[in-house]
Motif scaffolding. Structure first.
Motif, mmCIF file in Angstrom:
data_model
loop_
_atom_site.group_PDB
_atom_site.id
_atom_site.type_symbol
_atom_site.label_atom_id
_atom_site.label_comp_id
_atom_site.label_asym_id
_atom_site.label_seq_id
_atom_site.Cartn_x
_atom_site.Cartn_y
_atom_site.Cartn_z
ATOM 1 N N MET A 1 0.845 -1.192 0.000
ATOM 2 C CA MET A 1 0.000 0.000 0.000
ATOM 3 C C MET A 1 0.883 1.247 0.000
ATOM 4 S SD MET A 1 -2.968 1.087 2.737
ATOM 5 C CE MET A 1 -3.931 -0.387 2.384
ATOM 6 N N SER A 2 0.511 2.247 -0.787
ATOM 7 C CA SER A 2 1.277 3.488 -0.829
ATOM 8 C C SER A 2 0.994 4.317 0.425
ATOM 9 C CB SER A 2 0.898 4.303 -2.064
ATOM 10 O OG SER A 2 -0.424 4.807 -1.943
ATOM 11 N N ALA A 3 1.867 5.309 0.670
ATOM 12 C CA ALA A 3 1.652 6.190 1.816
ATOM 13 C C ALA A 3 0.314 6.917 1.694
ATOM 14 C CB ALA A 3 2.802 7.190 1.902
ATOM 15 N N LYS A 4 -0.027 7.368 0.490
ATOM 16 C CA LYS A 4 -1.295 8.068 0.299
ATOM 17 C C LYS A 4 -2.480 7.160 0.624
ATOM 18 C CE LYS A 4 -3.983 10.803 -2.989
ATOM 19 N NZ LYS A 4 -5.251 10.183 -2.567
ATOM 20 N N GLU A 5 -2.452 5.938 0.140
ATOM 21 C CA GLU A 5 -3.540 4.993 0.414
ATOM 22 C C GLU A 5 -3.638 4.708 1.908
ATOM 23 O OE1 GLU A 5 -3.625 2.325 -3.681
ATOM 24 O OE2 GLU A 5 -2.111 1.912 -2.149
ATOM 25 N N HIS A 6 -2.493 4.582 2.563
ATOM 26 C CA HIS A 6 -2.471 4.306 4.001
ATOM 27 C C HIS A 6 -3.127 5.447 4.776
ATOM 28 C CE1 HIS A 6 -0.974 2.659 7.793
ATOM 29 N NE2 HIS A 6 -0.505 3.863 8.092
ATOM 30 N N TYR A 7 -2.806 6.672 4.403
ATOM 31 C CA TYR A 7 -3.415 7.829 5.071
ATOM 32 C C TYR A 7 -4.897 7.938 4.738
ATOM 33 C CZ TYR A 7 0.674 10.010 7.213
ATOM 34 O OH TYR A 7 1.751 10.287 8.026
ATOM 35 N N ASP A 8 -5.240 7.736 3.483
ATOM 36 C CA ASP A 8 -6.641 7.890 3.066
ATOM 37 C C ASP A 8 -7.542 6.837 3.703
ATOM 38 O OD1 ASP A 8 -5.943 10.042 1.513
ATOM 39 O OD2 ASP A 8 -5.998 8.969 -0.399
ATOM 40 N N ARG A 9 -7.034 5.620 3.848
ATOM 41 C CA ARG A 9 -7.864 4.511 4.321
ATOM 42 C C ARG A 9 -7.732 4.229 5.812
ATOM 43 N NH1 ARG A 9 -6.555 -0.032 -0.381
ATOM 44 N NH2 ARG A 9 -7.042 1.273 -2.208
ATOM 45 N N HIS A 10 -6.675 4.772 6.438
ATOM 46 C CA HIS A 10 -6.404 4.354 7.814
ATOM 47 C C HIS A 10 -5.930 5.514 8.690
ATOM 48 C CE1 HIS A 10 -5.521 1.353 10.882
ATOM 49 N NE2 HIS A 10 -4.261 1.757 10.976
ATOM 50 N N LEU A 11 -4.710 5.967 8.479
ATOM 51 C CA LEU A 11 -4.072 6.880 9.415
ATOM 52 C C LEU A 11 -4.730 8.254 9.463
ATOM 53 C CD1 LEU A 11 -1.826 7.162 11.473
ATOM 54 C CD2 LEU A 11 -0.244 7.711 9.616
ATOM 55 N N GLY A 12 -5.279 8.717 8.343
ATOM 56 C CA GLY A 12 -5.931 10.019 8.330
ATOM 57 C C GLY A 12 -7.068 10.131 9.319
ATOM 58 N N ASP A 13 -7.703 8.995 9.641
ATOM 59 C CA ASP A 13 -8.844 8.996 10.565
ATOM 60 C C ASP A 13 -8.437 9.343 11.986
ATOM 61 O OD1 ASP A 13 -10.597 8.279 8.541
ATOM 62 O OD2 ASP A 13 -10.393 6.129 8.931
ATOM 63 N N PHE A 14 -7.190 9.051 12.360
ATOM 64 C CA PHE A 14 -6.790 9.290 13.749
ATOM 65 C C PHE A 14 -5.428 9.974 13.877
ATOM 66 C CE2 PHE A 14 -5.731 4.924 12.539
ATOM 67 C CZ PHE A 14 -4.392 4.816 12.867
ATOM 68 N N TYR A 15 -4.925 10.526 12.778
ATOM 69 C CA TYR A 15 -3.611 11.163 12.802
ATOM 70 C C TYR A 15 -3.555 12.305 13.815
ATOM 71 C CZ TYR A 15 0.571 13.668 11.348
ATOM 72 O OH TYR A 15 1.787 14.307 11.348
ATOM 73 N N SER A 16 -4.565 13.161 13.822
ATOM 74 C CA SER A 16 -4.541 14.323 14.717
ATOM 75 C C SER A 16 -4.595 13.896 16.176
ATOM 76 C CB SER A 16 -5.684 15.271 14.373
ATOM 77 O OG SER A 16 -5.485 15.829 13.086
ATOM 78 N N TRP A 17 -5.364 12.838 16.470
ATOM 79 C CA TRP A 17 -5.356 12.290 17.833
ATOM 80 C C TRP A 17 -3.958 11.801 18.187
ATOM 81 C CZ3 TRP A 17 -4.277 7.045 18.795
ATOM 82 C CH2 TRP A 17 -4.380 6.654 20.137
#
Length: 241
Positions: A1-17
């Motif tokens: 999985m690319s970094a963009k896909e990882h952020y879009d599908r997973h990490l973006g949901d809780f990155y700020s937390w």
């Protein structure tokens, strides 16, 4: 999985937390800029590569820069939209490798903070980004980089890193080292009405080292003025002389 896909599908949901309190992070980064004499000169433009939810962009803007904030993740840019308030920050959804596109006015500062550099596909791409940034900087402009040192592999149980936990979420990161890359697996446990659940996603980062990035900065024609750890990340500042 690319970094963009990882952020879009997973990490973006809780990155700020994961990143913690916005204002605490903003104050810390702004203090870092002030301590290192990074203020607007005759050219007030700054580019924030991998801007995320805006901690660096807001800090730069509060010091008087007009900021172009570049990131590929819609969720984090939506948060940046709220966090910027009325500050002069232009929000740009794009790949950070397009830095030259946003340097019509030669910027006085280019920031790539928070382990963003290793998100690229290879050391060659990182070297090209640094070269492009150095090329478009204004005279006496500064390139500010931070990244994790992946030169020495973690093995065994040391590969599992507790990142953050509270009453409803537990985040653990697992690192698997390969020759040129490290496979990063973010393991999130989150509490629901039906009990705890798990969500897992992996992506690759390029294995970088402080000596390697410093060499790239120097070879791009910039003078290295800072080379030290800051908040668990390695930091390099290059100045265009």
């Amino acid at each position: 999985m690319s970094a963009k896909e990882h952020y879009d599908r997973h990490l973006g949901d809780f990155y700020s937390w994961m990143a913690g309190d916005f204002e605490t992070g903003r104050k810390a980064f702004q203090a870092f800029l002030e301590q290192n004499g990074i203020f607007p000169g005759s050219n007030k433009t700054a580019i924030d590569l991998g801007a995320g939810n805006g901690i660096q962009s807001v800090s730069l803007a509060r010091l008087g820069f007009r900021v172009k904030a570049v990131d590929f993740n819609r969720q984090l840019l939506a948060e940046l939209e709220t966090n910027r308030r009325d500050l002069p920050i232009e929000i740009i959804r794009d790949d950070i490798r397009a830095v030259k596109k946003y340097a019509v006015e030669k910027p006085g500062a280019i920031v790539c903070w928070g382990d963003t550099l290793p998100h690229l596909e290879s050391l060659a791409e990182i070297e090209q980004l640094i070269s492009d940034a150095a090329d478009v900087l204004a005279e006496n402009g500064k390139l500010i980089l931070s990244f994790r040192d992946y030169s020495l592999p973690l093995t065994g149980d040391a590969r599992f890193i507790p990142v953050k936990a509270d009453e409803t979420k537990i985040l653990t990161c697992c690192l698997d080292y390969e020759n040129e890359k490290v496979r990063v697996t973010d393991i999130l446990h989150y509490k629901t009405e039906d009990g705890w659940r798990q969500k897992v996603s992996s992506y690759y980062k390029v294995r970088v080292s402080p000596a390697g990035i410093e060499a790239m900065v120097s070879e791009s024609g910039l003078k290295v003025t800072l080379r030290e750890p800051v908040s668990r990340l390695f930091t390099i500042i290059g100045e265009k002389i």
